[in-house]
Every structure is written in C-alpha cells, then in structure tokens.
Design an enzyme around this catalytic site. Structure first.
Site, PDB file in Angstrom:
ATOM      1  N   ARG A 105       0.875  -1.424   0.170  1.00  0.00           N
ATOM      2  CA  ARG A 105      -0.273   0.059   0.057  1.00  0.00           C
ATOM      3  C   ARG A 105       0.984   1.430   0.362  1.00  0.00           C
ATOM      4  NH1 ARG A 105      -2.208  -3.614   3.904  1.00  0.00           N
ATOM      5  NH2 ARG A 105      -2.604  -1.801   5.792  1.00  0.00           N
ATOM      6  N   GLU A 237     -20.516  14.262   0.871  1.00  0.00           N
ATOM      7  CA  GLU A 237     -20.356  13.677  -0.065  1.00  0.00           C
ATOM      8  C   GLU A 237     -21.992  13.389   0.064  1.00  0.00           C
ATOM      9  OE1 GLU A 237     -17.301  11.275  -1.019  1.00  0.00           O
ATOM     10  OE2 GLU A 237     -18.590  10.433  -1.966  1.00  0.00           O
ATOM     11  N   LYS A 279     -19.995  16.879  -2.579  1.00  0.00           N
ATOM     12  CA  LYS A 279     -19.566  15.575  -3.666  1.00  0.00           C
ATOM     13  C   LYS A 279     -20.162  15.113  -4.349  1.00  0.00           C
ATOM     14  CE  LYS A 279     -16.089  12.025  -4.132  1.00  0.00           C
ATOM     15  NZ  LYS A 279     -14.143  11.823  -3.890  1.00  0.00           N
ATOM     16  N   SER A 321     -16.796  10.127  -9.246  1.00  0.00           N
ATOM     17  CA  SER A 321     -16.739   8.843 -10.573  1.00  0.00           C
ATOM     18  C   SER A 321     -17.966   7.717 -10.722  1.00  0.00           C
ATOM     19  CB  SER A 321     -15.696   8.514 -10.873  1.00  0.00           C
ATOM     20  OG  SER A 321     -14.681   7.447 -10.699  1.00  0.00           O
ATOM     21  N   GLY A 323     -17.779   4.890 -10.775  1.00  0.00           N
ATOM     22  CA  GLY A 323     -17.999   3.626 -11.472  1.00  0.00           C
ATOM     23  C   GLY A 323     -18.084   3.990 -12.594  1.00  0.00           C
TER      24      GLY A 323
HETATM   25  P1  13P Z   1     -15.336   7.132  -7.532  1.00  0.00           P
HETATM   26  O1  13P Z   1     -14.477   8.417  -7.767  1.00  0.00           O
HETATM   27  O2  13P Z   1     -14.620   6.363  -7.290  1.00  0.00           O
HETATM   28  O3  13P Z   1     -16.800   7.510  -7.590  1.00  0.00           O
HETATM   29  O4  13P Z   1     -14.830   7.583  -4.963  1.00  0.00           O
HETATM   30  C1  13P Z   1     -14.916   8.883  -5.370  1.00  0.00           C
HETATM   31  C2  13P Z   1     -15.217   8.767  -3.551  1.00  0.00           C
HETATM   32  O5  13P Z   1     -13.941   9.081  -3.339  1.00  0.00           O
HETATM   33  C3  13P Z   1     -16.017   8.062  -2.951  1.00  0.00           C
HETATM   34  O6  13P Z   1     -16.336   8.743  -2.158  1.00  0.00           O
END
Ligand code: 13P
Length: 412
Positions: A105, A237, A279, A321, A323
């Site tokens: 990691r 988010e 987000k 993003s 997926g």
């Molecule tokens: P993804 O862009 O892979 O969906 O994830 C971003 C992220 O930080 C989700 O909490």
C-alpha cells in the site's frame, strides 16, 4: 472593544471583532513614518473579511477555509481520491495480483504522491488515516511530498456506514461523529487541510426514504461544521448510488430533494458554506436502466438539479466517478463545462476509480513500471484538467479502462 490575539496565515495578529474587522499585523500606534507616507503604508494592515459566521471555532479559520476551498476548486484542477479503506484498496491490488500488505500500500501511494507535475492538474488528494501518517520508503512524510508537488493533503474522516433502523432494509447512516472534533484537530496538526465524509443513498421503488435522507444530511452538516471549527474544509458527499434501473429524470428528482434538505440542515447547523465543497454523483440513469442518455443530456439535468438546490456561496462541486470508465467520467465532465449555466460554482472532479485504473494496470506492482504508471496517472489527470475547462477532445489521452468499475452496493 475587546481585542483577541490570534493567528492569520501563520502571522500573530490582533483581532477586533465586529464590522470592518481589522487585523493590525504588528503595526504600532506610533508609526515612525512621516504623516504623508503613512497613507501609503496602510495596505500593510491585513483586512479580515466579516464572514458573518456563527462563533465556535470556525471564525478563526474563515479566511483560510475560503482560500483552501478555492484553491482546490481552481481552474483546470481537481481532486485525486485515494482514501480507499484497507479492505477496498485490497480489492484494487488483488485486481493486479498484488498482495494487500502495508508495504505494498505504501509503495503504491508513494508512486502517486511523488509524481512530478501532478500538481498542475490535481489540487488535493484525499487520504485514508493510515496514509496520512505514512512516509516514503526513504522516510519523507507523504504530506510533505504532496505539498512539494503542489497537492493539498486531505483526510477521510467518516467511520463507515451502518444499518439505519426503521428505514428501508438496505438503508444506512454514516458513523464517525464521536470524537470527530479531536481527530480533526490531530489531522490538521499532521498537515491535512480538508476532509471528506461519504454518506450513501440509493434509489429503489419507494426510496430513498425521507428518514434516510434527513439522517444522512444531518450527519453531513454536523460533520461539516465540526471539522470547520478545527480548520479543515469539509467535502460534503451525499453519494446517490448508480445501482438500479431508474431513469435519469428520477435521479434528478431525488437529487433535488437531497440537496434542498442538505442545505437547509447546513443552515441549521451553522455550516460556513464559502468554506465547503460539495461532492455529488452526476445526474445519471441507473446502471440497469435501458434508456441510455448522451453526455449533453447528463450535463443538462446535472446542471438543472444543482441550480435548483446548491447555494451560490459554495465555491466548487467536485463530482465522484461512481463506476464510470475513465473516459466516460472525463467526457461527462467536459460536457458539464461546455454548457451555459447560471450556477457560479466551479464544476470539477474528485475521482477515485476514474483516475487510478490505467495507473494500477500499468504498475502491476513492479518497481520498474513506476515511471510509466506515473505517466498513465498524469494522462488521466491532464484529461480531467482539460475537461474542467471544457477543452477535452475525446480519445486524446490514453486509457486502459475499457469496462469501468461499477459494482453494486459499492463500499469505499
Ligand atoms: P469514485 O470516484 O471511485 O466513485 O470515488 C470517489 C470517492 O471518493 C467516493 O467517496
């Protein structure tokens, strides 16, 4: 009027609360300058803007929060989300046949955080707690290597999802408020300047329930105010999952309800909006919806939804993003930034999967592949940097991600 000593951008100063707040940066009442020159020297006085925040801590950091949020959402740049939990990064590493050990990691994150030139397209990186305290193998703290390449370190602060009793069977709430204030202060000490909290909602027949929407928005708002009091810009988010066969119109309807609820509760909790970032997921049809739609339609409904629910005071909207393939995520962001709109916020990216797939597949855990993997990362970062400005030409940057990474019930 009482004067309180405090620190502005690392400079000790005096603070006079109230309208027209003024910070006299070590200026003396008896200036040695002749009268006529004193007027010229006046700009030496730093001016604190009166942000009208509710006191509790955030007022000490207001200017810095605004500055950080605006830097993160600056033109042509976005966020690299690499805050995968130990379990989730394990899945990424398993995908390229690499064991999920602390050393691996560390090696992977070292590759990312020592990538020269990354700061041109990436303004911030979200880290998992283990990573925030880690160093390169030759002993340089990751927070320092990130700052050196022009990337602001951030930290995921939620403690994951738990079942939400009384709601629909799959619905969850996001845990982590206990002790958050102390943790946020420690993360700030370690060099983090922003935070992330991921609440998850899902469209199903009859859902998401009002209970789940209110509970998750409450958690986001409480978290946001708590970390602002400790100097961290909260990334808020409210992820609406891609799972389901709903249409894009249904997604828009649900997101409208989420955003209006969220910002109403943010107001109740005293969140300082100018020092936050949102987000969200883009407004998209469900992964199993037969009705596929164009990037233009996605941009149209995403912008409409945001304009109806997100206050103009929020400086930036950094999409996840979720997926989508790397190229899809870039093309959709580009479409968003080529549309005329009323909303003043920057529209940018905070991608995890859609920034790392090509990089991981190029690296394959081999030290000799590190330079090529860094180039693969730079290529996708550059692509999204262009898309943030509406200047991306599809196919103009390489990608090895042909299938996307959509996974039902995704856990970060
Ligand atoms: P993804 O862009 O892979 O969906 O994830 C971003 C992220 O930080 C989700 O909490």
């Amino acid at each position: 009027m009482p004067m309180t000593a405090f620190v502005v951008s690392g400079v000790s100063a005096s603070f006079v609360p109230g309208r027209g707040q003024r910070v006299a940066a070590a200026t003396s009442m008896r200036s040695p300058l002749p009268l006529r020159r004193r007027a010229v020297a006046a700009p030496l006085q730093l001016r604190m803007r009166d942000w009208g925040v509710r006191a509790g801590g955030v007022e000490r950091f207001a200017d810095a929060l605004v500055e950080t949020a605006n830097k993160i959402a600056s033109p042509g740049r976005g966020i690299l989300a690499v805050d995968e939990s130990t379990k989730t990064i394990g899945k990424r590493l398993a995908g390229i046949g690499v064991e999920n050990s602390e050393a691996n990691r560390q090696a992977y994150r070292e590759l990312l955080f020592t990538c020269e030139g990354l700061g041109q397209f990436i303004s911030g990186a979200i880290l998992f707690e283990e990573t925030l305290y880690q160093s390169t193998r030759d002993g340089r703290q990751f927070v320092n290597t990130l700052n050196q390449i022009g990337v602001i370190p951030g930290i995921k602060v939620d403690k994951g999802l738990a079942p939400l009793g009384g709601a629909l069977p799959h619905e969850t709430w996001c845990t982590g408020l206990d002790g958050l204030s102390e943790r946020a202060a420690a993360y700030y000490q370690q060099g983090a300047r922003f935070a992330k909290w991921r609440a998850v909602l899902q469209i199903v027949p009859g859902g998401p329930s009002r209970q789940a929407i209110v509970e998750n928005c409450y958690g986001l708002a409480r978290y946001a105010r708590t970390v602002q009091d400790q100097g961290l810009v909260p990334i808020i988010e409210p992820e609406l999952l891609l799972d389901g066969d709903h249409t894009i119109e249904r997604c828009a309807e649900v997101q409208e309800e989420i955003y209006s609820t969220l910002y109403q509760i943010c107001q109740t909790q005293g969140v300082f909006l100018e020092g936050t970032l949102l987000k969200p997921a883009m407004t998209l049809p469900g992964a199993d919806c037969k009705n596929r739609v164009s990037p233009d339609r996605i941009a149209e409904l995403t912008v409409r939804t945001l304009e109806r629910g997100v206050p103009a005071a929020v400086p930036g909207i950094m999409f996840l993003s979720g997926g989508m393939t790397e190229e899809e995520a870039t093309i959709n962001l580009n479409a968003l930034n080529t549309r005329k709109r009323k909303g003043p916020w920057a529209l940018s990216f905070s991608y995890g999967r859609a920034l790392q797939q090509s990089c991981l597949k190029t690296w394959m855990g081999k030290p000799e592949n590190v330079p090529a993997a860094q180039q693969a990362l730079l290529a996708r970062a550059r692509a999204n940097g262009k898309a943030q400005q509406g200047q991306y030409t599809p196919g103009s940057e390489p990608t090895l991600d042909r299938t996307g990474t959509f996974e039902a019930g995704y856990k970060y």
